[in-house]
Write an enzyme that holds these catalytic residues in place. Structure first.
Site, PDB file in Angstrom:
ATOM      1  N   ASN A  28     -14.977 -10.957  -6.400  1.00 41.33           N
ATOM      2  CA  ASN A  28     -13.890 -11.800  -6.816  1.00 41.33           C
ATOM      3  C   ASN A  28     -12.930 -11.613  -5.392  1.00 41.33           C
ATOM      4  O   ASN A  28     -12.051 -12.477  -5.459  1.00 41.33           O
ATOM      5  CB  ASN A  28     -13.511 -11.654  -8.006  1.00 41.33           C
ATOM      6  CG  ASN A  28     -13.092 -10.111  -8.329  1.00 41.33           C
ATOM      7  OD1 ASN A  28     -13.887  -9.254  -7.987  1.00 41.33           O
ATOM      8  ND2 ASN A  28     -11.845  -9.665  -8.890  1.00 41.33           N
ATOM      9  N   TYR A  29     -12.870 -10.529  -5.152  1.00 41.32           N
ATOM     10  CA  TYR A  29     -11.545 -10.160  -4.069  1.00 41.32           C
ATOM     11  C   TYR A  29     -11.925 -10.640  -2.598  1.00 41.32           C
ATOM     12  O   TYR A  29     -12.823  -9.871  -2.440  1.00 41.32           O
ATOM     13  CB  TYR A  29     -10.990  -8.846  -4.407  1.00 41.32           C
ATOM     14  CG  TYR A  29      -9.757  -8.750  -5.455  1.00 41.32           C
ATOM     15  CD1 TYR A  29      -8.401  -9.494  -4.970  1.00 41.32           C
ATOM     16  CD2 TYR A  29      -9.732  -8.184  -6.773  1.00 41.32           C
ATOM     17  CE1 TYR A  29      -7.437  -9.572  -5.798  1.00 41.32           C
ATOM     18  CE2 TYR A  29      -8.909  -8.388  -7.712  1.00 41.32           C
ATOM     19  CZ  TYR A  29      -7.471  -8.972  -7.270  1.00 41.32           C
ATOM     20  OH  TYR A  29      -6.640  -8.984  -8.084  1.00 41.32           O
TER      21      TYR A  29
ATOM     22  N   GLY B 215     -20.666  -1.767   0.113  1.00 38.01           N
ATOM     23  CA  GLY B 215     -20.671  -2.126   1.577  1.00 38.01           C
ATOM     24  C   GLY B 215     -19.212  -2.877   1.918  1.00 38.01           C
ATOM     25  O   GLY B 215     -19.293  -4.124   1.282  1.00 38.01           O
TER      26      GLY B 215
ATOM     27  N   ASP C 159     -15.581   0.032  -3.714  1.00 42.41           N
ATOM     28  CA  ASP C 159     -16.377  -1.211  -2.620  1.00 42.41           C
ATOM     29  C   ASP C 159     -17.057  -0.648  -1.664  1.00 42.41           C
ATOM     30  O   ASP C 159     -18.088  -1.178  -1.449  1.00 42.41           O
ATOM     31  CB  ASP C 159     -15.161  -1.937  -2.331  1.00 42.41           C
ATOM     32  CG  ASP C 159     -14.508  -2.934  -3.314  1.00 42.41           C
ATOM     33  OD1 ASP C 159     -15.130  -2.892  -4.508  1.00 42.41           O
ATOM     34  OD2 ASP C 159     -13.602  -3.576  -3.026  1.00 42.41           O
TER      35      ASP C 159
ATOM     36  N   ASP D 160      -6.874  20.296  15.267  1.00 40.50           N
ATOM     37  CA  ASP D 160      -7.181  18.745  15.435  1.00 40.50           C
ATOM     38  C   ASP D 160      -6.929  18.316  14.081  1.00 40.50           C
ATOM     39  O   ASP D 160      -7.783  18.775  13.488  1.00 40.50           O
ATOM     40  CB  ASP D 160      -8.712  18.748  16.005  1.00 40.50           C
ATOM     41  CG  ASP D 160      -8.956  17.446  16.232  1.00 40.50           C
ATOM     42  OD1 ASP D 160      -8.043  16.442  15.957  1.00 40.50           O
ATOM     43  OD2 ASP D 160     -10.008  16.917  16.515  1.00 40.50           O
ATOM     44  N   LEU D 161      -5.748  17.502  13.808  1.00 41.67           N
ATOM     45  CA  LEU D 161      -5.540  17.096  12.483  1.00 41.67           C
ATOM     46  C   LEU D 161      -6.204  15.582  12.153  1.00 41.67           C
ATOM     47  O   LEU D 161      -6.021  14.726  13.185  1.00 41.67           O
ATOM     48  CB  LEU D 161      -4.261  17.235  12.099  1.00 41.67           C
ATOM     49  CG  LEU D 161      -3.491  18.630  12.286  1.00 41.67           C
ATOM     50  CD1 LEU D 161      -2.312  18.762  12.142  1.00 41.67           C
ATOM     51  CD2 LEU D 161      -4.308  19.832  11.729  1.00 41.67           C
TER      52      LEU D 161
ATOM     53  N   TYR E 279     -10.224  -9.141   0.686  1.00 46.29           N
ATOM     54  CA  TYR E 279      -9.134  -8.272   1.438  1.00 46.29           C
ATOM     55  C   TYR E 279      -9.219  -8.611   2.886  1.00 46.29           C
ATOM     56  O   TYR E 279     -10.207  -8.585   3.786  1.00 46.29           O
ATOM     57  CB  TYR E 279      -9.989  -6.777   1.492  1.00 46.29           C
ATOM     58  CG  TYR E 279      -9.730  -6.283   0.167  1.00 46.29           C
ATOM     59  CD1 TYR E 279      -8.512  -5.990  -0.389  1.00 46.29           C
ATOM     60  CD2 TYR E 279     -10.809  -6.109  -0.553  1.00 46.29           C
ATOM     61  CE1 TYR E 279      -8.579  -5.292  -1.867  1.00 46.29           C
ATOM     62  CE2 TYR E 279     -10.844  -5.388  -2.055  1.00 46.29           C
ATOM     63  CZ  TYR E 279      -9.467  -5.245  -2.521  1.00 46.29           C
ATOM     64  OH  TYR E 279      -9.691  -4.631  -3.714  1.00 46.29           O
TER      65      TYR E 279
ATOM     66  N   HIS F 221      -1.517  -4.231  -9.962  1.00 48.25           N
ATOM     67  CA  HIS F 221      -1.450  -5.623 -10.210  1.00 48.25           C
ATOM     68  C   HIS F 221      -1.561  -5.959 -11.566  1.00 48.25           C
ATOM     69  O   HIS F 221      -2.581  -5.745 -12.353  1.00 48.25           O
ATOM     70  CB  HIS F 221      -2.793  -6.349  -9.492  1.00 48.25           C
ATOM     71  CG  HIS F 221      -2.798  -7.817  -9.257  1.00 48.25           C
ATOM     72  ND1 HIS F 221      -3.774  -8.627  -8.675  1.00 48.25           N
ATOM     73  CD2 HIS F 221      -1.938  -8.675  -9.859  1.00 48.25           C
ATOM     74  CE1 HIS F 221      -3.377  -9.749  -8.810  1.00 48.25           C
ATOM     75  NE2 HIS F 221      -2.229 -10.074  -9.579  1.00 48.25           N
TER      76      HIS F 221
ATOM     77  N   HIS G 224      -4.896  -1.339  -7.594  1.00 48.79           N
ATOM     78  CA  HIS G 224      -5.477  -1.381  -5.944  1.00 48.79           C
ATOM     79  C   HIS G 224      -5.204  -0.050  -5.250  1.00 48.79           C
ATOM     80  O   HIS G 224      -4.111   0.042  -4.956  1.00 48.79           O
ATOM     81  CB  HIS G 224      -5.226  -2.505  -5.191  1.00 48.79           C
ATOM     82  CG  HIS G 224      -5.906  -3.855  -5.704  1.00 48.79           C
ATOM     83  ND1 HIS G 224      -7.236  -4.373  -5.523  1.00 48.79           N
ATOM     84  CD2 HIS G 224      -5.394  -4.730  -6.603  1.00 48.79           C
ATOM     85  CE1 HIS G 224      -7.125  -5.557  -6.105  1.00 48.79           C
ATOM     86  NE2 HIS G 224      -6.067  -5.672  -6.701  1.00 48.79           N
TER      87      HIS G 224
END
Length: 802
Positions: free
Chosen positions: A505-506, A425, A421, A709-710, A508, A720, A557
């Protein structure tokens, strides 16, 4: 109107009576004393005077009753309505910090400044057409270019000046056959543009890697219309399509089977509510690799489970009756989300009893002990920065990175479908949120501006919401029923920072949740419509039938979050904790043994050690830890608790897997690098075989992760298998995942013990407000005053002419 007319007639009658009586008195009075007419006239006068007096006193009585009744009603209302109290409202614990603007999305003015600057660069020859064609140079995207972390931290901590504000600009050079990324700055008045494509991706980006634009879609739909015109009889008899009726297109991805391909299977669906669950059984494979639309062609067709090489072949076989035909049949509108029954009642609503306990200024949020900056990237979506609890920076960046789905099917389009996705964008599709449904009515709503596949920056009203929410259960509680009888508890009130992206269609729903215990949760819920295919032989191996001739296709997903934790500074390490049973000799009975769970701690030293795959057992406790210790000598840390129900990841033997290699890992820990900013890219979908970002390469160099620095890259999601209850569409319940960031030995005790939300009751204090504000809630809080409902979400949607 009737009462007004009656009033006029009454006044006219009174005027006539008055005139007549005056005339009689003037001319007929001497001899009228003894006549019946005289007494009749005198009676009329008395009656009129009595009526006038009665009306006058009735009006006076009515006014007095009204005044008394209003006083009574006001008194009753006052006694019942909650009273407003300001004396208990807590002031903000700190002030807003304008340094958060270093992470702020570009303003409308900044978008325009960057756009105008780029259009003036003659060497780029960027088109100024509102809908650009593939063969033109198109300014596709303008987005904030994040500063280097070291520069941002130095500025936030008051050690250096503000870093230059810059924008990332994506240009599709259709005329030259490649895609370029530029950094433009400094803002607000840019003076330079720098090509950073090779620096960021170590490769050139071919023009076929570009996102399909509105201009290209426009050409594709016109091309499809030409195909339909050659199949007029079939389209009418099978799908009831003619000049007045249409079917809708839904494209499948990736576009082909090898690098350089731009061959898209387009499936068609009835023009009905929830079109995604109304497949018609017709698909086209269109080759649109060339930027010249005149060179596009149909390479294959799929009709009712049968394949055809050309349009003419399908037409000829249909007309001669040598194929199995689809006969059009009306179907019910089972995809509609319109209420099936009359709405009689509204559900419970949230309101802030003593006013909002959070504050938003520009892109900075304050909430009790929390503060953070926020933004919404057009590509990756929701993100927060410089997250602090009690002034300590806990998180430098928490952001959405990618949402990916892999589908199973026997039909041609969906058999290859792997949606990434971010390549179209994620944040781009954050539309206006519906007050009272998507977010509570009393939430604070924030507008955003974006510039992606448009000619001017677009404002998206109310596309982010912020609200404090009672999570519906106590954060902690205990009822002491044996000794020291008492009750102690605290409601779990948390701040929710939300946007919802409707990507095809989805839908989120993205939430970042800030708890009073010092925890932060990043979570996602999926809703919207399943993607379906026309039921043909063999379909039921890939899902369940959910409607007539409709298969709900099995799919995964996978969601990726970036979690850049800075636990008491930048020098952190990765620690795991788990349990194992050991056979222990009982101290008081040495010859007897028992299996006892024991704590197992490990410190992982390299990136490859800390790349925890989904297909292997991972430790249950995962920590980003500091070398500093709490009061009891334990390393202060934050735990990554992943909530996930993912399906199996695509096998690594598949060429496309490299574009989604982040999904191999439940958690992967890497050393922070400014050039390893994202786990995916805008270009991975359409050049999936040679991705611009292959996350697995971040781990290949196997750098040391001790005292560094992690960054944690967390993958969550769910498998689904669509079912009949996904009609009309998928509910959020059970369809999601996330990661909870929990303090672990970070504090000496639970910090929420200091919250003003705590409640304590002991025998004899049940009605006291001293340690229990709930006891005085009805007398001291304010009833809600709701704002008018508004919605402007359709203002910024894509529109195509028929």
């Amino acid at each position: 109107m009737g009462s007004m007319k009656k009033g006029v007639e009454t006044e006219e009658l009174r005027a006539r009576l008055s005139f007549s009586n005056a005339s009689d008195r003037l001319h007929i009075l001497p001899r009228a004393h003894s006549s019946p007419l005289f007494f009749q006239e005198r009676a009329c006068v008395r009656i009129e005077r009595m009526m006038n007096s009665f009306v006058k006193w009735a009006l006076i009585l009515f006014v007095l009753v009204s005044i008394i009744l209003n006083i009574v009603l006001i008194g009753i209302h006052t006694s019942k309505a909650p009273k407003c109290s300001t004396q208990h409202v807590q002031p903000l614990k700190r002030k807003h910090d304008e340094r958060s603007l270093v992470f702020a999305d570009l303003s409308r003015q900044e978008y325009l400044q960057v756009q105008q600057f780029m259009l003036k660069q003659k060497d780029l020859d960027i088109s100024t057409n509102s809908i650009t064609k593939p063969w033109e140079n198109f300014l596709f995207l303008i987005d904030l270019s994040l500063p280097k972390k070291a520069d941002a931290l130095a500025y936030l901590d008051g050690k250096s000046a503000k870093p230059d504000r810059e924008a990332t600009v994506v240009v599709f050079h259709g005329a030259k056959g490649y895609v370029k990324e530029y950094v433009v700055g400094p803002l607000p008045n840019p003076t330079y543009h720098r090509d950073v494509t090779i620096e960021r991706y170590n490769m050139e980006l071919p023009i076929t890697a570009r996102t399909v634009t509105i201009g290209e879609y426009d050409l594709l739909f016109k091309y499809v219309g030409e195909v339909f015109s050659k199949l007029g009889k079939l389209m009418k008899e099978s799908f009831d399509v003619d000049q007045n009726k249409k079917v809708n297109a839904f494209e499948q991805m990736p576009r082909g089977i090898r690098s350089g391909d731009r061959k898209t299977w387009i499936s068609f669906f009835r023009d009905m509510s929830g079109m995604y669950i109304h497949p018609v059984g017709f698909e086209l494979l269109i080759n649109h690799e060339s930027v010249n639309a005149s060179e596009w062609k149909v390479e294959r067709l799929f009709y009712n489970g049968q394949y055809f090489d050309t349009v003419d072949e399908l037409k000829e076989k249909y007309d001669t009756g040598s194929i199995k035909k689809i006969v059009y049949k009306e179907t019910p509108d089972y995809g509609s989300l319109k209420p099936r029954r009359k709405l009689l009642q509204i559900g419970p609503q949230l309101f802030n009893a003593e006013g909002k306990r959070y504050s938003i200024s520009n892109n900075h949020v304050l909430y009790l002990d929390w503060s953070f900056a926020f933004g919404l990237s057009s590509v990756t979506g929701l993100r927060v920065f410089d997250v602090r609890f009690k002034s300590d920076r806990i998180i430098y960046e928490l952001s959405v990175q990618e949402a990916m789905s892999v589908y199973g099917s026997v039909t041609p389009g969906m058999i290859l479908t792997k949606f990434l996705d971010a390549s179209i964008g994620i944040g781009r599709f954050a539309h206006e949120l519906v007050r009272g449904v998507d977010c509570p009515h009393e939430a604070t709503y924030v507008d955003t501006y974006r510039y992606i596949d448009v000619s001017v920056p677009v404002r998206y009203r109310n596309s982010i919401c912020v609200f404090e929410h009672n999570m519906g259960q106590p954060l902690r509680r205990h009822f002491a029923d044996f000794f020291s009888n008492s009750y102690g508890g605290m409601v779990n009130s948390a701040l929710v920072f939300r946007t919802i992206t409707a990507i095809g269609n989805y839908d989120y729903m993205w939430d970042f949740i800030f708890y009073q215990s010092g925890s932060v949760e990043a979570k996602v819920h999926a809703t919207g419509y399943i993607s379906s295919s026309y039921l043909v032989d063999g379909s039921l191996k890939y899902g369940h039938q959910v409607a007539e001739n409709v298969l709900g296709n099995i799919h995964t997903h996978f969601i990726n979050f970036k979690v850049d934790l800075d636990v008491l500074g930048l020098n952190n390490f990765f620690q795991t904790k788990d349990m194992e049973y050991v056979n222990v000799s009982l101290p008081w009975m040495p010859d007897h043994y028992a299996m006892v769970p024991q704590l197992v701690e490990k410190q992982l030293q390299t990136e490859q050690e800390a790349a925890l795959r989904y297909d292997t057992k991972t430790p249950r406790y995962l920590h980003i830890a500091s070398n500093k210790t709490n009061r009891w000598g334990h390393h202060r840390s934050y735990r990554l608790q992943v909530i996930s129900f993912t399906g199996d990841h695509l096998p690594e033997s598949q060429a496309e897997e490299r574009a989604m290699s982040w999904a191999r890992y439940k958690v992967a820990i890497t050393k922070h690098k400014d050039l390893e900013q994202f786990s995916s890219s805008l270009y991975n979908q359409n050049n999936i075989w040679k991705p611009a970002v292959d996350f697995s390469k971040y781990i290949e160099d196997n750098e040391n992760i001790e005292d560094e620095d992690l960054v944690a890259w967390v993958t969550t999601g769910f498998l689904h298998i669509p079912h009949s209850e996904d009609i009309p569409n998928t509910v959020t319940v059970g369809n999601g995942g996330g990661v909870l960031l929990r303090p672990h030995n970070y504090f000496d005790e639970d910090p929420s013990i200091h919250s003003a939300d705590s409640v304590y009751i002991d025998p004899g204090s049940e009605d006291s407000c001293e340690n229990n504000r709930m006891a005085c809630l009805a007398q001291e809080t304010c009833s809600p005053v709701l704002e008018p409902f508004t919605y402007n979400g359709f203002d910024g949607v894509m529109k195509f002419e028929d």
